[in-house]
Design an enzyme around this catalytic site. Structure first.
Site, PDB file in Angstrom:
ATOM      1  N   HIS A 307      -4.565  62.995 -23.642  1.00 61.20           N
ATOM      2  CA  HIS A 307      -3.855  61.797 -24.127  1.00 61.20           C
ATOM      3  C   HIS A 307      -3.345  60.965 -22.940  1.00 61.20           C
ATOM      4  O   HIS A 307      -3.621  59.772 -22.840  1.00 61.20           O
ATOM      5  CB  HIS A 307      -2.679  62.255 -25.006  1.00 61.20           C
ATOM      6  CG  HIS A 307      -1.864  61.143 -25.588  1.00 61.20           C
ATOM      7  ND1 HIS A 307      -1.987  60.720 -26.883  1.00 61.20           N
ATOM      8  CD2 HIS A 307      -0.898  60.359 -25.042  1.00 61.20           C
ATOM      9  CE1 HIS A 307      -1.152  59.718 -27.117  1.00 61.20           C
ATOM     10  NE2 HIS A 307      -0.469  59.478 -26.006  1.00 61.20           N
ATOM     11  N   GLU A 308      -2.647  61.615 -22.030  1.00 59.63           N
ATOM     12  CA  GLU A 308      -2.086  60.874 -20.887  1.00 59.63           C
ATOM     13  C   GLU A 308      -3.190  60.344 -19.981  1.00 59.63           C
ATOM     14  O   GLU A 308      -3.065  59.274 -19.398  1.00 59.63           O
ATOM     15  CB  GLU A 308      -1.117  61.760 -20.091  1.00 59.63           C
ATOM     16  CG  GLU A 308       0.101  62.255 -20.879  1.00 59.63           C
ATOM     17  CD  GLU A 308       0.861  61.166 -21.610  1.00 59.63           C
ATOM     18  OE1 GLU A 308       0.782  59.984 -21.226  1.00 59.63           O
ATOM     19  OE2 GLU A 308       1.532  61.489 -22.613  1.00 59.63           O
ATOM     20  N   HIS A 311      -4.258  56.977 -21.218  1.00 60.49           N
ATOM     21  CA  HIS A 311      -3.374  55.906 -20.723  1.00 60.49           C
ATOM     22  C   HIS A 311      -3.696  55.593 -19.260  1.00 60.49           C
ATOM     23  O   HIS A 311      -3.756  54.439 -18.844  1.00 60.49           O
ATOM     24  CB  HIS A 311      -1.910  56.334 -20.807  1.00 60.49           C
ATOM     25  CG  HIS A 311      -1.330  56.308 -22.199  1.00 60.49           C
ATOM     26  ND1 HIS A 311      -1.233  55.159 -22.935  1.00 60.49           N
ATOM     27  CD2 HIS A 311      -0.794  57.289 -22.975  1.00 60.49           C
ATOM     28  CE1 HIS A 311      -0.659  55.432 -24.114  1.00 60.49           C
ATOM     29  NE2 HIS A 311      -0.388  56.720 -24.156  1.00 60.49           N
ATOM     30  N   GLU A 337      -1.883  52.664 -26.578  1.00 58.62           N
ATOM     31  CA  GLU A 337      -1.954  53.887 -27.373  1.00 58.62           C
ATOM     32  C   GLU A 337      -3.363  54.089 -27.938  1.00 58.62           C
ATOM     33  O   GLU A 337      -3.798  55.217 -28.135  1.00 58.62           O
ATOM     34  CB  GLU A 337      -0.901  53.815 -28.488  1.00 58.62           C
ATOM     35  CG  GLU A 337      -0.577  55.141 -29.137  1.00 58.62           C
ATOM     36  CD  GLU A 337       0.101  56.149 -28.214  1.00 58.62           C
ATOM     37  OE1 GLU A 337       0.515  55.802 -27.088  1.00 58.62           O
ATOM     38  OE2 GLU A 337       0.195  57.319 -28.628  1.00 58.62           O
TER      39      GLU A 337
HETATM   40 ZN    ZN Z   1       0.685  57.663 -25.721  1.00 56.88          ZN
END
Ligand code: ZN
Length: 548
Positions: A307-308, A311, A337
């Site tokens: 997830h990170e 980003h 997101e």
């Molecule tokens: Zn996030």
């Protein structure tokens, strides 16, 4: 899953530049002073160079603040907290002074005619346009408000870190009441508006309004509730294989290998450990992620790291020419997101991804997965269940958690709900939406840091917008390159990554979200691809009727 503080650092950093700072002569617009238009090409070149110099200083001050925050969340001993708070506030104040300097406004006034002559999407025109928008917002806020809000949010956050574990809503009630007042006051500086949350939503997801988010959520909710119901009526998936003993060092090695393969560039990034994982940026060449490893649960660090890295890949992919300017980061909370969700859910919770990685996972952890076939593992990592905690929720029920927060904060700010009645309203809503209710406020309205550490309003809708857009961007990439799913099953992510760089990442903040989405996917934001994704994936996993 540990999603609480995810990649807020970048988002907060941007908001900080707009909301934290020193005395500003409010409402004194730059244009109140005589405007000196640059005469001739040479003076335009000089004015642009001066604009970029000033913007680079602001960016450097903010990034220096980000280094301090990252250190505080990773390596700083507790004894450093007081001085670190002071140092961070000083850097924010210096950045805000520069962001609201009337001389900056005069430069923008002078350059505006030049910007209007240039093609809309060129770097210079975009820079002048976006810097102007940021400046106009920054000068709306009086410094005494900024100081009061900043002091209150840090006191409220400190109180929340004790009140949540103690399940003490009464202790938080006065903080929350003041936060509601401060948020209404914040909105007031951006009047006129139609709904009180409009200015806050615009800070995070420019171009959206309370009404447009409501319309989107109503349409999604109508389709989503029957899907959640149909899945949750079935026996729960067995995810026992994800729990056991998984050595921390091995988990880290595996997760680093995965995100490297996806395209996270370690020459311009690194991973460190923290309590609440996040992504942060110090410059175009230094975009970091953090993770938290749970030795008893293999899924936590793995999916949070992916997830990170989503980003981070967005930030690493912004065109080098935009570095050090207001264009040099992702365009909105929702689009940001969408990238973490695309890589975490659409890619890394997909069957194809594990066709490639499951043998490697099994060789890193032979014992726990000895008797677990790929399909059982795939089902385990996509378990859907009614749950109380947003950050632990699966990708199907997650949006219902977001929508209820969005509605409750609107009720609080528009006066339909008193803070004292929030715990009860929370229980009633989650019971109605998910059929369960928390026994205490710790797992109810005290669970998220957002309302207790900053303004109320604007910070939640981006999570669901991110889910919706993750599928829309992915569908557009597949349409351009139908080979992508086959490549993913071979552990190749280049084609997908390159498509995202070229259609989303490289543009930074040049385009507002709606413009970017239309350019990248050929359509405005729409829930169609997301519903198709959910129905396809979960329809097969849970053998849902085709009529859903
Ligand atoms: Zn996030």
């Amino acid at each position: 899953m540990t999603k609480t503080a995810k990649a807020k650092s970048i988002r907060r950093q941007r908001r900080k530049t707009k909301t934290v700072g020193r005395p500003v002569k409010r409402m004194v617009k730059a244009s109140d002073k005589p405007v000196k238009r640059p005469r001739g090409r040479q003076s335009t070149v000089a004015a642009l160079a001066e604009l970029k110099r000033r913007l680079l200083e602001i960016s450097d001050l903010n990034f220096a603040g980000a280094v301090l925050s990252w250190d505080q969340a990773t390596y700083m001993p507790p004894g450093g907290a007081a001085a670190r708070g002071r140092q961070g506030a000083l850097l924010s104040k210096l950045a805000h002074e520069r962001s609201t300097d009337a001389a900056l406004g005069r430069l923008l006034d002078a350059l505006e005619p030049h910007g209007e002559e240039l093609p809309y999407d060129c770097d210079e025109a975009s820079l002048i346009r976006v810097a102007r928008r940021d400046f106009e917002k920054a000068i709306r806020l009086p410094s005494d408000y900024v100081e009061r809000a900043s002091a209150h949010s840090s006191a409220s956050f400190t109180a929340w870190t004790k009140a949540r574990p103690a399940n003490d809503f009464a202790a938080m009630r006065p903080f929350l009441e003041k936060n509601v007042d401060l948020s209404r006051e914040y909105a007031g500086y951006f009047a006129p508006y139609r709904r009180v949350t409009d200015p806050m939503i615009d800070d995070y997801d420019a171009g959206m309004t309370t009404a447009s988010v409501q319309e989107l959520f109503t349409a999604l909710r109508r389709e989503l509730v029957p899907i959640v119901g149909a899945i949750c009526d079935q026996p729960a998936a067995d995810d026992d294989c994800l729990r056991g003993i998984f050595a921390e060092a091995r988990q880290l090695d595996f997760n680093v290998a995965v995100v490297k393969r996806l395209g996270y560039d370690f020459e311009r990034g690194r991973i460190d450990k923290t309590h609440h994982p996040f992504c942060t940026k110090f410059s175009a060449g230094d975009v970091r992620i953090t993770t938290r490893v749970n030795a008893a649960d293999i899924g936590e660090a793995l999916f949070s790291t992916v997830h990170e890295s989503g980003h981070a890949m967005y930030e690493q992919g912004v065109a080098a020419a935009l570095a050090g300017t207001p264009l040099g980061s992702g365009t909105s909370a929702g689009v940001h997101e969408s990238q973490s969700r695309l890589w975490e859910n659409v890619v890394a919770r997909g069957r194809g991804f594990w066709q490639h990685f499951y043998p490697q996972l099994r060789s890193s952890f032979p014992e726990p997965f000895r008797n677990v076939p790929l399909d059982a593992f795939y089902r385990a990592i996509n378990k859907v269940q009614r749950s109380l905690i947003r950050t632990d929720a699966d990708e199907v029920t997650y949006n219902l958690h977001v929508m209820m927060r969005f509605d409750l904060e609107l009720d609080l700010l528009e006066g339909r709900l008193a803070v004292k009645d929030l715990p009860e309203a929370w229980r009633a809503r989650i019971a109605a939406d998910l059929g369960i209710a928390p026994d205490d406020d710790r797992d109810g309205c005290l669970q998220d840091v957002h309302w207790f550490s900053g303004g109320i309003g604007g910070a939640f809708q981006g999570y669901t917008i991110g889910n919706i857009l993750s599928a829309q961007f992915y569908a557009a990439a597949i349409k351009a390159h139908p080979e992508i799913p086959h490549e993913i099953a071979r552990g190749e992510f280049d084609t997908l990554h390159r498509w995202l760089v070229s259609h989303v990442y490289r543009h930074g903040r040049k385009f507002e979200p709606n413009e970017l989405i239309a350019r990248a996917t050929g359509a405005p934001m729409t829930i169609g691809p997301y519903l198709e994704y959910l129905r396809g994936k979960y329809g097969e996993l849970y053998r849902l009727p085709a009529t859903l």
